[in-house]
Design a protein around this motif. Structure first.
Motif, PDB file in Angstrom:
ATOM      1  N   SER A 111      25.978  10.971 -22.887  1.00  0.00           N
ATOM      2  CA  SER A 111      26.543   9.715 -22.148  1.00  0.00           C
ATOM      3  C   SER A 111      27.491   8.799 -23.290  1.00  0.00           C
ATOM      4  CB  SER A 111      25.211   8.747 -21.709  1.00  0.00           C
ATOM      5  OG  SER A 111      24.429   8.649 -22.963  1.00  0.00           O
ATOM      6  N   THR A 112      27.409   8.927 -24.589  1.00  0.00           N
ATOM      7  CA  THR A 112      28.048   8.171 -25.547  1.00  0.00           C
ATOM      8  C   THR A 112      29.444   9.110 -25.728  1.00  0.00           C
ATOM      9  OG1 THR A 112      27.005   9.221 -27.360  1.00  0.00           O
ATOM     10  CG2 THR A 112      26.760   6.879 -26.812  1.00  0.00           C
ATOM     11  N   ASN A 113      29.348  10.394 -25.663  1.00  0.00           N
ATOM     12  CA  ASN A 113      30.504  11.225 -25.651  1.00  0.00           C
ATOM     13  C   ASN A 113      30.659  12.173 -24.544  1.00  0.00           C
ATOM     14  OD1 ASN A 113      29.417  11.163 -29.038  1.00  0.00           O
ATOM     15  ND2 ASN A 113      31.654  10.527 -28.832  1.00  0.00           N
ATOM     16  N   TRP A 114      31.238  11.875 -23.658  1.00  0.00           N
ATOM     17  CA  TRP A 114      31.247  12.501 -22.343  1.00  0.00           C
ATOM     18  C   TRP A 114      31.505  13.899 -22.525  1.00  0.00           C
ATOM     19  CZ3 TRP A 114      34.082   8.623 -18.337  1.00  0.00           C
ATOM     20  CH2 TRP A 114      33.229   7.397 -18.380  1.00  0.00           C
ATOM     21  N   LEU A 115      32.742  14.342 -23.409  1.00  0.00           N
ATOM     22  CA  LEU A 115      32.852  15.563 -23.636  1.00  0.00           C
ATOM     23  C   LEU A 115      32.435  16.146 -25.042  1.00  0.00           C
ATOM     24  CD1 LEU A 115      36.444  15.917 -21.770  1.00  0.00           C
ATOM     25  CD2 LEU A 115      34.143  16.663 -20.904  1.00  0.00           C
ATOM     26  N   GLY A 116      31.554  15.712 -25.497  1.00  0.00           N
ATOM     27  CA  GLY A 116      31.166  16.228 -26.826  1.00  0.00           C
ATOM     28  C   GLY A 116      31.985  15.608 -28.007  1.00  0.00           C
ATOM     29  N   THR A 117      31.677  16.067 -29.377  1.00  0.00           N
ATOM     30  CA  THR A 117      32.576  15.759 -30.339  1.00  0.00           C
ATOM     31  C   THR A 117      33.056  17.217 -30.935  1.00  0.00           C
ATOM     32  OG1 THR A 117      30.633  15.787 -31.743  1.00  0.00           O
ATOM     33  CG2 THR A 117      31.235  13.680 -31.109  1.00  0.00           C
TER      34      THR A 117
ATOM     35  N   LEU B 289      34.984  17.573 -36.610  1.00  0.00           N
ATOM     36  CA  LEU B 289      34.926  16.318 -37.385  1.00  0.00           C
ATOM     37  C   LEU B 289      34.453  15.144 -36.798  1.00  0.00           C
ATOM     38  CD1 LEU B 289      38.928  17.072 -38.568  1.00  0.00           C
ATOM     39  CD2 LEU B 289      36.671  17.522 -40.024  1.00  0.00           C
ATOM     40  N   GLY B 290      33.593  15.366 -35.782  1.00  0.00           N
ATOM     41  CA  GLY B 290      33.046  14.175 -35.473  1.00  0.00           C
ATOM     42  C   GLY B 290      33.865  13.382 -34.431  1.00  0.00           C
ATOM     43  N   ARG B 291      35.283  13.868 -33.945  1.00  0.00           N
ATOM     44  CA  ARG B 291      35.965  13.225 -33.360  1.00  0.00           C
ATOM     45  C   ARG B 291      35.747  13.374 -31.765  1.00  0.00           C
ATOM     46  NH1 ARG B 291      41.550  15.256 -36.109  1.00  0.00           N
ATOM     47  NH2 ARG B 291      40.376  17.048 -35.397  1.00  0.00           N
ATOM     48  N   ASP B 292      35.913  12.492 -30.886  1.00  0.00           N
ATOM     49  CA  ASP B 292      35.558  12.371 -29.476  1.00  0.00           C
ATOM     50  C   ASP B 292      36.356  13.067 -28.609  1.00  0.00           C
ATOM     51  OD1 ASP B 292      33.801  11.526 -27.114  1.00  0.00           O
ATOM     52  OD2 ASP B 292      35.659  10.016 -26.755  1.00  0.00           O
ATOM     53  N   VAL B 293      35.798  14.272 -28.055  1.00  0.00           N
ATOM     54  CA  VAL B 293      36.800  15.149 -27.291  1.00  0.00           C
ATOM     55  C   VAL B 293      37.329  14.567 -26.211  1.00  0.00           C
ATOM     56  CG1 VAL B 293      36.722  17.510 -26.238  1.00  0.00           C
ATOM     57  CG2 VAL B 293      35.599  17.227 -28.162  1.00  0.00           C
ATOM     58  N   PHE B 294      36.760  13.553 -25.356  1.00  0.00           N
ATOM     59  CA  PHE B 294      37.067  12.983 -24.277  1.00  0.00           C
ATOM     60  C   PHE B 294      38.360  12.219 -24.645  1.00  0.00           C
ATOM     61  CE2 PHE B 294      37.272   9.295 -21.438  1.00  0.00           C
ATOM     62  CZ  PHE B 294      37.621   9.884 -20.291  1.00  0.00           C
ATOM     63  N   ALA B 295      38.312  11.472 -25.517  1.00  0.00           N
ATOM     64  CA  ALA B 295      39.393  10.376 -26.047  1.00  0.00           C
ATOM     65  C   ALA B 295      40.517  11.328 -26.389  1.00  0.00           C
ATOM     66  CB  ALA B 295      38.965   9.710 -27.068  1.00  0.00           C
ATOM     67  N   ARG B 296      40.215  12.513 -27.169  1.00  0.00           N
ATOM     68  CA  ARG B 296      41.564  13.365 -27.503  1.00  0.00           C
ATOM     69  C   ARG B 296      41.849  14.094 -26.191  1.00  0.00           C
ATOM     70  NH1 ARG B 296      41.987  14.036 -32.759  1.00  0.00           N
ATOM     71  NH2 ARG B 296      42.668  16.402 -32.850  1.00  0.00           N
ATOM     72  N   THR B 297      41.146  14.489 -25.400  1.00  0.00           N
ATOM     73  CA  THR B 297      41.837  15.079 -24.227  1.00  0.00           C
ATOM     74  C   THR B 297      42.698  14.155 -23.576  1.00  0.00           C
ATOM     75  OG1 THR B 297      39.906  16.405 -24.038  1.00  0.00           O
ATOM     76  CG2 THR B 297      41.278  16.500 -22.031  1.00  0.00           C
ATOM     77  N   ILE B 298      42.121  12.874 -23.305  1.00  0.00           N
ATOM     78  CA  ILE B 298      42.977  11.974 -22.436  1.00  0.00           C
ATOM     79  C   ILE B 298      44.351  11.546 -23.341  1.00  0.00           C
ATOM     80  CG2 ILE B 298      42.950   9.647 -21.511  1.00  0.00           C
ATOM     81  CD1 ILE B 298      41.282  11.300 -19.836  1.00  0.00           C
ATOM     82  N   PHE B 299      44.351  11.384 -24.671  1.00  0.00           N
ATOM     83  CA  PHE B 299      45.406  11.028 -25.377  1.00  0.00           C
ATOM     84  C   PHE B 299      46.419  12.310 -25.579  1.00  0.00           C
ATOM     85  CE2 PHE B 299      43.458   7.355 -26.733  1.00  0.00           C
ATOM     86  CZ  PHE B 299      44.544   6.283 -26.954  1.00  0.00           C
ATOM     87  N   GLY B 300      45.878  13.367 -25.421  1.00  0.00           N
ATOM     88  CA  GLY B 300      46.667  14.815 -25.372  1.00  0.00           C
ATOM     89  C   GLY B 300      47.408  14.763 -24.454  1.00  0.00           C
ATOM     90  N   ALA B 301      47.012  14.298 -23.104  1.00  0.00           N
ATOM     91  CA  ALA B 301      47.879  14.384 -21.811  1.00  0.00           C
ATOM     92  C   ALA B 301      49.332  13.584 -22.182  1.00  0.00           C
ATOM     93  CB  ALA B 301      47.225  13.599 -20.654  1.00  0.00           C
TER      94      ALA B 301
END
Lengths: 296, 313
Positions: A72-78, A81-93
């Motif tokens: 629930s805190t990291n929707w797509l896991g980490t 390096l412990g970075r949030d995969v959800f945030a990175r995927t959205i920024f990747g777009a």
């Protein structure tokens, strides 16, 4: 378009006065693939633009929380390096869409100018087309990685490196249109009445290239997004610290069995966006270029 | 015919010459001194000057190009900066995995794609057609490395049916060799299948609308011979053309597939060379891949007369 379609369409036009809502609905019904593609892209574009508002932090590392599964805190896991995969995927777009649009705009512009000149001026044609043949013989991805490797990697360099191999395809398309249009009676009439060459090119020839170029632009956009991701994946693309889908997959390679989400989240996003652009392209082709549509 | 072949050969040589110019300029017009790039970050200016002298970089560009291309024609692709071995030897050591991967992929992909395309055209408008075409749009859209990792995850890690990665030379047994080529070939072939299936369907649809197909049906030719002998043979030219054009797609894909599946082929060689900035290797591999592409398309052009006797040169 068959005769039946045509009568249907004119009936539809007659009904159009009933309101835009009904017309829109009819458009959606007639062009399901195009609508799905456009909707997915619109959604992704909104998410990408609004990323800083909701997606969270794509860069900060939390080593204590590495390779956590989706929660629930990291929707797509980490990631490792412990970075949030959800945030990175959205920024990747953001990077993907930017590269896709920039490459298609630039290759259309370069290709249009070169193609118009080459198609209209016989003397330039032979030289230009041989150069384009040579450029087309070099596999696009290899040329792009070589170009990136020679200079320092940055998003701008990547855009240029992907644009250069795409230009010859646009040149060929524009040239073929120019060659067929320049013999048309209205162009001959313009020539014989003393219209300056630039005016003939811009006013009489350019409009015929617009429809095929729009279709071509979407296909270039799709392939540019794929090539950018491939370059990043091979380590010859955007700098590794930029969150792009290709970089994410490249950096998570060793963790496939332990943390598959780190690879499949950006992978699915990438496939979805490219699919959406391709669907949009197929739909546009069917509407704008019936001759090509029949051939495909 | 002979005159045509000679003309086509001449234009192939011309195209390869232009490719050589591009590949040469790639290094020499890039920002920065090639000698400094080759010498590395910690080189002294004397070392850089020595390299300039050794590589003949003080000569005019055109002289350098003529010398370089003269050596290429004689099969001398230079020496790798990193391993000090001749580039051609490095490449030839890596050829077998790449050729194995490419040939198995082309074989399987063409067989699958043509069957899919014929089936979709025959059943045009039905759900079979729609499914096949939807799969083919998807095949275009999913990148090689995503398909590759998905296949590894499902078949190697979860089901444990196939080895994860690597390559076994064919001399060490056909079984292990094939085993390690199955997944890479599927990953690499997906986009190729999609491309060829779409063209096959389109070309078949056009032919199936011809009068002679109706005649064949009317005189009672069974469906399979009608599709394969009457229709597919006449739909061949665009299909063979796209198989040739698609080789470019395949070459780009080989580079990525070899990285995903850890196959020590030519693609892996060039990716490593790019990371180490080993320019002679980069130039050599690009030249050879381009040469293969140009040659394949020359062969494709020459098969047109076999497929369609109406084409005369």
């Amino acid at each position: 378009m068959s005769a039946a379609d045509f009568t249907q369409e004119s009936a539809a036009l007659a009904r159009d006065r009933q309101g835009h809502g009904a017309a829109l609905l009819r458009f959606v019904k007639r062009n399901p693939t195009m609508t799905i593609g456009a909707l997915i892209l619109l959604l992704v574009a909104i998410l990408a633009l609004a990323a800083p508002l909701f997606a969270g932090d794509p860069v900060s590392m939390r080593p204590a929380q590495r390779l956590r599964p989706p929660s629930s805190t990291n929707w797509l896991g980490t990631d490792h390096l412990g970075r949030d995969v959800f945030a990175r995927t959205i920024f990747g777009a953001r990077v993907s869409l930017y590269v896709g649009v920039a490459v298609s705009v630039m290759s259309i512009l370069f290709g249009l100018v070169i193609g118009l000149v080459s198609g209209y001026f016989r003397r330039a044609d032979a030289v230009v087309m041989r150069l384009m043949d040579g450029l087309m013989a070099i596999p696009g991805i290899l040329l792009a990685i070589a170009l990136v490797a020679l200079t320092r990697a940055s998003v701008t360099v990547v855009i240029f490196a992907i644009t250069i191999p795409e230009v010859p395809r646009v040149v060929r398309l524009v040239r073929s249109v120019v060659l067929s249009v320049r013999e048309a009676p209205y162009v001959e009439a313009a020539v014989s009445s003393g219209t300056p060459v630039w005016k003939i090119l811009l006013r009489h020839i350019l409009p015929s290239t617009v429809a095929p170029l729009i279709v071509q632009a979407t296909y270039i956009c799709a392939s540019a997004i794929l090539i950018e991701a491939s370059l990043s994946f091979l380590g010859a693309g955007t700098p590794p610290e930029v969150p792009t889908w290709g970089n994410m997959i490249a950096q998570s390679r060793l963790f496939l069995s332990r943390a598959p989400w780190t690879i499949f989240a950006p992978g699915v996003a990438l496939a979805l966006v490219v699919l959406a652009v391709n669907l949009l392209g197929d739909g546009l082709r069917d509407r704008l270029d019936p001759r090509l549509a029949r051939r495909m | 015919m002979l005159a045509y072949v000679m003309r086509r050969l001449a234009s192939t040589v011309l195209v390869m010459g232009i490719v050589a110019v591009f590949v040469f300029l790639l290094l020499h017009l890039s920002p920065g001194d090639p000698a400094a790039i080759i010498a590395g970050d910690n080189a002294t200016s004397a070392q850089i000057a020595a390299i300039r002298e050794r590589l003949g970089l003080n000569e005019p560009l055109i002289v350098q190009f003529l010398r370089w291309s003269g050596r290429i024609v004689q099969g001398d692709f230079g020496i790798s900066i990193f391993s000090n071995e001749p580039v051609l030897r490095l490449i030839s050591q890596r050829v077998q995995p790449t050729v194995s991967l490419a040939l198995t992929t082309i074989g399987v992909a063409v067989a699958l794609a043509v069957s899919f395309g014929v089936l979709a055209a025959w059943k045009a408008g039905t759900w079979i057609d729609r499914c096949l075409m939807a799969v083919s749009v998807a095949g275009f859209s999913v990148p090689v490395f995503v398909v590759g990792y998905l296949l590894i995850y499902v078949f190697s890690i979860t089901l444990r049916w196939l080895p994860v990665q690597g390559y076994v030379p064919i001399e060490q047994g056909v079984g292990p060799w094939i085993e390690r080529l199955v997944l890479p070939s599927i990953a690499l072939g997906l986009a190729y299948v999609a491309l060829i299936a779409r063209i096959t369907r389109a070309s078949m649809l056009e032919v199936l609308a011809e009068d002679y197909i109706r005649t064949a049906r009317a005189k009672g030719v069974a469906t399979a011979p009608m599709l394969l002998k009457h229709a597919l043979k006449n739909a061949g030219v665009p299909i063979v053309t796209v198989i040739g054009i698609g080789v470019a797609l395949l070459i780009g894909g080989v580079v990525i597939t070899e990285t995903v599946f850890n196959i020590p082929g030519v693609g892996r060689l060039v990716v490593d060379a790019i990371q180490k900035r080993d320019y002679p290797v980069i130039q050599g591999v690009i030249l050879i891949f381009s040469g293969v592409y140009v040659l394949v398309n020359l062969l494709v052009d020459l098969t047109y007369t076999l497929l369609d006797p109406r084409i005369r040169y």
